[in-house]
Design a protein around this motif. Sequence first.
Motif, short mmCIF file in Angstrom:
data_model
loop_
_atom_site.label_atom_id
_atom_site.label_comp_id
_atom_site.label_asym_id
_atom_site.label_seq_id
_atom_site.Cartn_x
_atom_site.Cartn_y
_atom_site.Cartn_z
N ASN A 52 0.83 -1.21 0.00
CA ASN A 52 0.00 0.00 0.00
C ASN A 52 0.86 1.26 0.00
O ASN A 52 2.04 1.23 0.40
CB ASN A 52 -1.04 -0.02 1.13
CG ASN A 52 -0.50 0.14 2.53
OD1 ASN A 52 -1.14 -0.20 3.47
ND2 ASN A 52 0.68 0.69 2.68
N PRO A 53 0.29 2.37 -0.49
CA PRO A 53 1.06 3.61 -0.48
C PRO A 53 1.28 4.07 0.95
O PRO A 53 0.40 3.87 1.80
CB PRO A 53 0.17 4.59 -1.24
CG PRO A 53 -1.20 4.03 -1.15
CD PRO A 53 -1.08 2.57 -1.02
N VAL A 54 2.45 4.64 1.21
CA VAL A 54 2.76 5.11 2.57
C VAL A 54 3.10 6.61 2.53
O VAL A 54 3.20 7.19 1.44
CB VAL A 54 3.93 4.31 3.20
CG1 VAL A 54 3.53 2.89 3.43
CG2 VAL A 54 5.18 4.41 2.34
N MET A 174 -0.61 12.35 8.23
CA MET A 174 -1.08 11.94 6.89
C MET A 174 -2.01 10.73 6.95
O MET A 174 -1.74 9.77 7.68
CB MET A 174 0.12 11.61 6.00
CG MET A 174 0.75 12.82 5.38
SD MET A 174 2.12 12.36 4.32
CE MET A 174 2.80 13.97 3.98
N LYS A 175 -3.06 10.80 6.17
CA LYS A 175 -4.00 9.69 6.05
C LYS A 175 -4.09 9.33 4.57
O LYS A 175 -4.73 10.03 3.79
CB LYS A 175 -5.39 10.09 6.56
CG LYS A 175 -5.39 10.72 7.95
CD LYS A 175 -5.03 9.73 9.04
CE LYS A 175 -4.88 10.43 10.38
NZ LYS A 175 -4.17 9.62 11.37
N VAL A 176 -3.39 8.28 4.20
CA VAL A 176 -3.34 7.89 2.79
C VAL A 176 -4.37 6.79 2.54
O VAL A 176 -4.46 5.82 3.31
CB VAL A 176 -1.93 7.38 2.40
CG1 VAL A 176 -1.83 7.14 0.90
CG2 VAL A 176 -0.85 8.36 2.84
N LEU A 214 -1.80 1.55 5.95
CA LEU A 214 -1.21 1.46 7.28
C LEU A 214 -0.25 2.64 7.44
O LEU A 214 0.49 2.97 6.52
CB LEU A 214 -0.43 0.15 7.42
CG LEU A 214 -1.26 -1.12 7.42
CD1 LEU A 214 -0.34 -2.32 7.55
CD2 LEU A 214 -2.25 -1.11 8.56
N GLU A 215 -0.28 3.26 8.60
CA GLU A 215 0.59 4.42 8.83
C GLU A 215 1.93 3.96 9.38
O GLU A 215 1.98 3.33 10.43
CB GLU A 215 -0.09 5.38 9.81
CG GLU A 215 -1.31 6.06 9.21
CD GLU A 215 -2.12 6.81 10.23
OE1 GLU A 215 -1.56 7.24 11.25
OE2 GLU A 215 -3.33 6.97 10.01
N ILE A 216 2.98 4.30 8.67
CA ILE A 216 4.32 3.87 9.10
C ILE A 216 4.68 4.50 10.44
O ILE A 216 5.15 3.82 11.34
CB ILE A 216 5.36 4.28 8.05
CG1 ILE A 216 5.21 3.36 6.86
CG2 ILE A 216 6.78 4.20 8.62
CD1 ILE A 216 6.30 3.47 5.86
N TYR A 217 4.44 5.76 10.57
CA TYR A 217 4.85 6.44 11.81
C TYR A 217 4.04 5.93 12.99
O TYR A 217 4.57 5.78 14.08
CB TYR A 217 4.73 7.96 11.64
CG TYR A 217 5.75 8.46 10.66
CD1 TYR A 217 7.02 8.81 11.10
CD2 TYR A 217 5.49 8.52 9.30
CE1 TYR A 217 7.99 9.23 10.22
CE2 TYR A 217 6.45 8.93 8.40
CZ TYR A 217 7.70 9.29 8.86
OH TYR A 217 8.66 9.70 7.97
#
Lengths: 235, 273
Positions: A52-54, A174-176, A214-217
């Motif tokens: 997924n894009p991050v 950020m909410k991708v 999924l949010e990396i941070y």
Amino acid sequence: MFGTYNAPLNITQEGISLSVQKDGKNLIYHRDCLGGQVEKHLLASKGKILLNPVEPVNRPKALTPYLLIEFEKALLSKPKETRTIFLRFPLEIGVYISTDTDFEILDIFSLTNHKFTLYGDPRNGVICKYWKSPVYSTIPSLSTLQEGIIELTITNTNSHWIEVTKAIFNAYGMKVYYNKTTASMKANINIKTKETAETEFIDTPLQKGMKKSLEIYASRKISVVKPKFIMEFGL
Amino acid sequence: MILNKVLYRSVTVFDLIMVAIILVLAMVIGKTVSLYLRRFLKEKIEKGHLEILVKIVSYTIAVIALLIILPILGVKLSGLLVAGGIAGLAIGFASQSVIGNLISGLFLMVERPIQIGNTVNIDGTVGIVEDIHIISTTLRTLDGLLVRLPNQKVFTADITNYAANVARRFEYVVGVRYSDDADKAIEIIKNLIKQHPLTLKNPAPMVFVDSLGESSVNIIVRIWAPATEWFGVKTELLWKIKQALEKEGIEIPFPQRVVWFANELSERGSSGS
């Protein structure tokens, strides 16, 4: 390309070659993209892979959580008016491996050229990941894995016409969202004065049916202290 | 009972045990609070700030413990204040440098010209700040040595902090031959800088002919990079510039001097006849 896959898998698209192959009882992850290669042994016999894009601030190096998008043409915002525009942002693709309970980041790659810039002065400013984008009035159609779409709602709370040439976003908020082919974000920019504005993200998808990345941070358990970004060194 | 046995003036065995318990308790509380502060604030506060906070809390706990212990040991704090004037004078003379370092340490913590993790040059010693103690500051030099500097020296020294700002500039002087096209060389260098991801877009790099030297046309190249990355970028780009220029037939000349002989024509004439 985005979505969940069961290992073993083999994906080839737009110069990206990604595979998870069996190696005895274990798996081998291999990714080849723009001449950069990554190979990792996964000590598991099966697993789910999520693409997924991050947040686009990890490559070539996670130097900063800030993304600066410069507009190809300056915008003039009418006093006390709210308008929505669309921009492009650089895409970074995260590869996650899942256990039964959670996902762990395996790799991040990107098909774009990277650049950094300084916003503000060297003493008080911040280093930002840099991207230049055309400004669209309607959702542009993107057919590559290089860029995503950001919907930016500009609110001019000031009583003067104000020129805006860039927007800076904090990756912590950020909410991708994504579907099979497109990545998107939604954000607001509230113009306070000729020199200052505040940006923040909206946690809703651009189009129906999009899934949240999924949010990396968040997955690194870094607490969200300041999800907003205050642009105080000019617009 | 043995607990009530007087050991010295009014100090009993019980008092000593109490003192020992308070000391142990203070140490445990100090360690525990420090541990929890580090754990909970690790990702919320900058490392340098956190260390200062931990130290302040630890010293405060130690001072409170001392203030509790002294009356138990029969030391009257009011008497201490009177005696402190005279003793302070004597101690002040004896520990002038220690107090100087201590006060300098406090000023360093308040003014914060350096922070833990910064690469700095203090009076000619270049290194990474490992810790700022109350009396001294420790640096890890770039060749891996540990240098301890008294805070008084640090406070009064000229300090260059290479990491205080988020971006910094570096510079090359690239000489090309007089017969080469300097405009083309500038274009090649600009393209290389543009392609490098870690050179900053803004402030924009500057590439221009700076001087007409004895052996070469000197082009100045000024590039901004993130402060954490500048050295890697600097070492990487210079060689790339040299290779890119040579690929396009532009050479960096060796020092040269054109020598004219006063009797050259006559010699040529005589050798030719």
